[in-house]
Motif scaffolding. Structure first.
Motif, PDB file in Angstrom:
ATOM      1  N   ILE A   3      26.482 -36.299 -39.746  1.00 18.87           N
ATOM      2  CA  ILE A   3      27.068 -35.661 -38.810  1.00 18.87           C
ATOM      3  C   ILE A   3      27.543 -36.673 -37.851  1.00 18.87           C
ATOM      4  CG2 ILE A   3      27.658 -33.909 -37.322  1.00 18.87           C
ATOM      5  CD1 ILE A   3      25.648 -32.254 -38.712  1.00 18.87           C
ATOM      6  N   ARG A   4      28.945 -36.983 -37.914  1.00 20.81           N
ATOM      7  CA  ARG A   4      29.442 -38.133 -36.830  1.00 20.81           C
ATOM      8  C   ARG A   4      30.657 -37.616 -36.282  1.00 20.81           C
ATOM      9  NH1 ARG A   4      33.765 -40.020 -38.878  1.00 20.81           N
ATOM     10  NH2 ARG A   4      34.063 -40.149 -41.066  1.00 20.81           N
ATOM     11  N   GLU A   5      31.029 -38.204 -34.997  1.00 19.33           N
ATOM     12  CA  GLU A   5      32.242 -37.711 -34.414  1.00 19.33           C
ATOM     13  C   GLU A   5      33.347 -38.251 -35.270  1.00 19.33           C
ATOM     14  OE1 GLU A   5      34.156 -37.922 -30.083  1.00 19.33           O
ATOM     15  OE2 GLU A   5      32.253 -38.876 -30.233  1.00 19.33           O
ATOM     16  N   ALA A   6      34.289 -37.206 -35.287  1.00 18.68           N
ATOM     17  CA  ALA A   6      35.672 -37.358 -36.215  1.00 18.68           C
ATOM     18  C   ALA A   6      36.414 -38.574 -35.541  1.00 18.68           C
ATOM     19  CB  ALA A   6      36.337 -36.026 -36.289  1.00 18.68           C
ATOM     20  N   THR A   7      37.219 -39.146 -36.254  1.00 17.19           N
ATOM     21  CA  THR A   7      38.208 -40.044 -35.860  1.00 17.19           C
ATOM     22  C   THR A   7      39.584 -39.466 -36.250  1.00 17.19           C
ATOM     23  OG1 THR A   7      38.571 -41.349 -37.916  1.00 17.19           O
ATOM     24  CG2 THR A   7      36.701 -42.020 -36.120  1.00 17.19           C
ATOM     25  N   GLU A   8      40.766 -40.089 -35.738  1.00 15.27           N
ATOM     26  CA  GLU A   8      41.895 -39.344 -36.108  1.00 15.27           C
ATOM     27  C   GLU A   8      42.142 -39.571 -37.441  1.00 15.27           C
ATOM     28  OE1 GLU A   8      46.577 -40.605 -34.939  1.00 15.27           O
ATOM     29  OE2 GLU A   8      44.904 -40.337 -33.094  1.00 15.27           O
ATOM     30  N   GLN A   9      41.769 -40.516 -38.083  1.00 16.17           N
ATOM     31  CA  GLN A   9      42.103 -40.796 -39.604  1.00 16.17           C
ATOM     32  C   GLN A   9      41.216 -39.811 -40.415  1.00 16.17           C
ATOM     33  OE1 GLN A   9      41.272 -43.451 -37.516  1.00 16.17           O
ATOM     34  NE2 GLN A   9      43.301 -44.056 -37.179  1.00 16.17           N
ATOM     35  N   ASP A  10      40.375 -39.338 -39.854  1.00 18.18           N
ATOM     36  CA  ASP A  10      39.360 -38.118 -40.629  1.00 18.18           C
ATOM     37  C   ASP A  10      40.332 -37.009 -41.004  1.00 18.18           C
ATOM     38  OD1 ASP A  10      37.075 -39.768 -40.951  1.00 18.18           O
ATOM     39  OD2 ASP A  10      36.472 -39.024 -39.003  1.00 18.18           O
ATOM     40  N   PHE A  11      41.214 -36.632 -40.102  1.00 21.07           N
ATOM     41  CA  PHE A  11      42.023 -35.357 -40.308  1.00 21.07           C
ATOM     42  C   PHE A  11      42.913 -35.323 -41.622  1.00 21.07           C
ATOM     43  CE2 PHE A  11      45.386 -32.259 -39.692  1.00 21.07           C
ATOM     44  CZ  PHE A  11      44.607 -31.495 -39.385  1.00 21.07           C
ATOM     45  N   ASP A  12      42.957 -36.588 -42.393  1.00 23.69           N
ATOM     46  CA  ASP A  12      43.362 -36.429 -43.539  1.00 23.69           C
ATOM     47  C   ASP A  12      42.641 -35.734 -44.558  1.00 23.69           C
ATOM     48  OD1 ASP A  12      45.685 -37.784 -43.033  1.00 23.69           O
ATOM     49  OD2 ASP A  12      44.882 -40.158 -43.708  1.00 23.69           O
ATOM     50  N   SER A  13      41.294 -35.954 -44.370  1.00 30.39           N
ATOM     51  CA  SER A  13      40.127 -35.109 -45.216  1.00 30.39           C
ATOM     52  C   SER A  13      40.024 -33.850 -44.788  1.00 30.39           C
ATOM     53  CB  SER A  13      38.779 -36.048 -45.342  1.00 30.39           C
ATOM     54  OG  SER A  13      39.143 -37.157 -45.738  1.00 30.39           O
ATOM     55  N   ILE A  14      40.104 -33.403 -43.269  1.00 34.58           N
ATOM     56  CA  ILE A  14      39.951 -32.328 -42.580  1.00 34.58           C
ATOM     57  C   ILE A  14      40.855 -31.340 -42.990  1.00 34.58           C
ATOM     58  CG2 ILE A  14      39.736 -31.255 -40.497  1.00 34.58           C
ATOM     59  CD1 ILE A  14      38.193 -33.482 -39.487  1.00 34.58           C
ATOM     60  N   TRP A  15      42.173 -31.729 -43.057  1.00 37.86           N
ATOM     61  CA  TRP A  15      43.404 -30.953 -43.216  1.00 37.86           C
ATOM     62  C   TRP A  15      43.313 -29.878 -44.588  1.00 37.86           C
ATOM     63  CZ3 TRP A  15      46.905 -27.743 -41.744  1.00 37.86           C
ATOM     64  CH2 TRP A  15      48.163 -27.878 -42.642  1.00 37.86           C
ATOM     65  N   PRO A  16      42.697 -30.399 -45.683  1.00 37.69           N
ATOM     66  CA  PRO A  16      42.662 -29.480 -46.904  1.00 37.69           C
ATOM     67  C   PRO A  16      41.671 -28.314 -46.693  1.00 37.69           C
ATOM     68  CG  PRO A  16      42.663 -31.667 -47.599  1.00 37.69           C
ATOM     69  CD  PRO A  16      42.537 -32.006 -45.915  1.00 37.69           C
ATOM     70  N   ILE A  17      40.575 -29.035 -45.748  1.00 41.17           N
ATOM     71  CA  ILE A  17      39.536 -27.839 -45.580  1.00 41.17           C
ATOM     72  C   ILE A  17      40.085 -26.757 -44.627  1.00 41.17           C
ATOM     73  CG2 ILE A  17      37.515 -27.377 -44.545  1.00 41.17           C
ATOM     74  CD1 ILE A  17      36.652 -30.327 -45.428  1.00 41.17           C
ATOM     75  N   PHE A  18      41.001 -27.327 -43.599  1.00 39.56           N
ATOM     76  CA  PHE A  18      41.699 -26.343 -42.728  1.00 39.56           C
ATOM     77  C   PHE A  18      42.498 -25.518 -43.243  1.00 39.56           C
ATOM     78  CE2 PHE A  18      42.687 -25.428 -38.136  1.00 39.56           C
ATOM     79  CZ  PHE A  18      44.064 -24.805 -38.184  1.00 39.56           C
TER      80      PHE A  18
END
Length: 163
Positions: A3-18
């Motif tokens: 578990i690590r702090e998210a970066t702005e670039q991570d949102f590409d992978s977060i978006w499908p989950i969201f």
């Protein structure tokens, strides 16, 4: 896994989950058609911190931590958790919640409160109870469930150590 702090670039992978979770209309009070830019603001910009649960380079879950209220209530935080559907049942939510409590303490919070846990989300409710959260209130018919219509929401709370 980490578990690590998210970066702005991570949102590409977060978006499908969201998008997947919001679109079901069963657990989060986000509009089911929340656009990507609004989701980015809600999950990445508004919170004090956002984290990802990553395994073998793949983001499987995410959570944010935010101050629940300002002023004299700023010692209570709120978190939101999302786990990819292909990773559910593997203990990710437990790991993220335990991690979030430690981070919250490090950030100076004395309690964590979930403002709207949908009453039909029995898996989450049982998990939060197992981790020490208590239902401290019921908001009647507060959530318009996609399939069930109006259902109650719970306010759940846990003290993290008030000194």
């Amino acid at each position: 896994m980490e578990i690590r702090e998210a970066t702005e670039q991570d949102f590409d992978s977060i978006w499908p989950i969201f998008r997947e979770i919001a679109s079901t209309g069963e657990t989060y009070a986000y509009d089911r058609s929340t656009p990507r830019d609004e989701a980015f603001e809600l999950w990445m910009e508004y919170p004090r911190k956002t984290f990802v649960f990553e395994e073998n380079g793949e983001i499987l879950g995410t959570y944010y931590i935010v101050t629940n209220h300002s002023g004299p209530g700023d010692h209570v935080c709120n978190c939101g958790y999302m786990v990819s559907s292909n990773a559910r049942g593997k203990g990710l939510a437990t790991s993220m919640c335990e991690h979030s409590q430690e981070i919250a303490k490090l950030m100076g919070y004395k309690a964590m409160q979930f403002n709207s846990v949908v009453s039909t989300n029995e898996v989450a409710i049982e998990l939060w109870k197992k981790l020490g959260y208590k239902i401290i209130g019921t908001i009647p018919r507060a959530f318009k469930h996609k399939k069930l219509g109006f259902v109650d929401s719970y306010i759940m709370h846990k003290e993290l150590g008030i000194k």
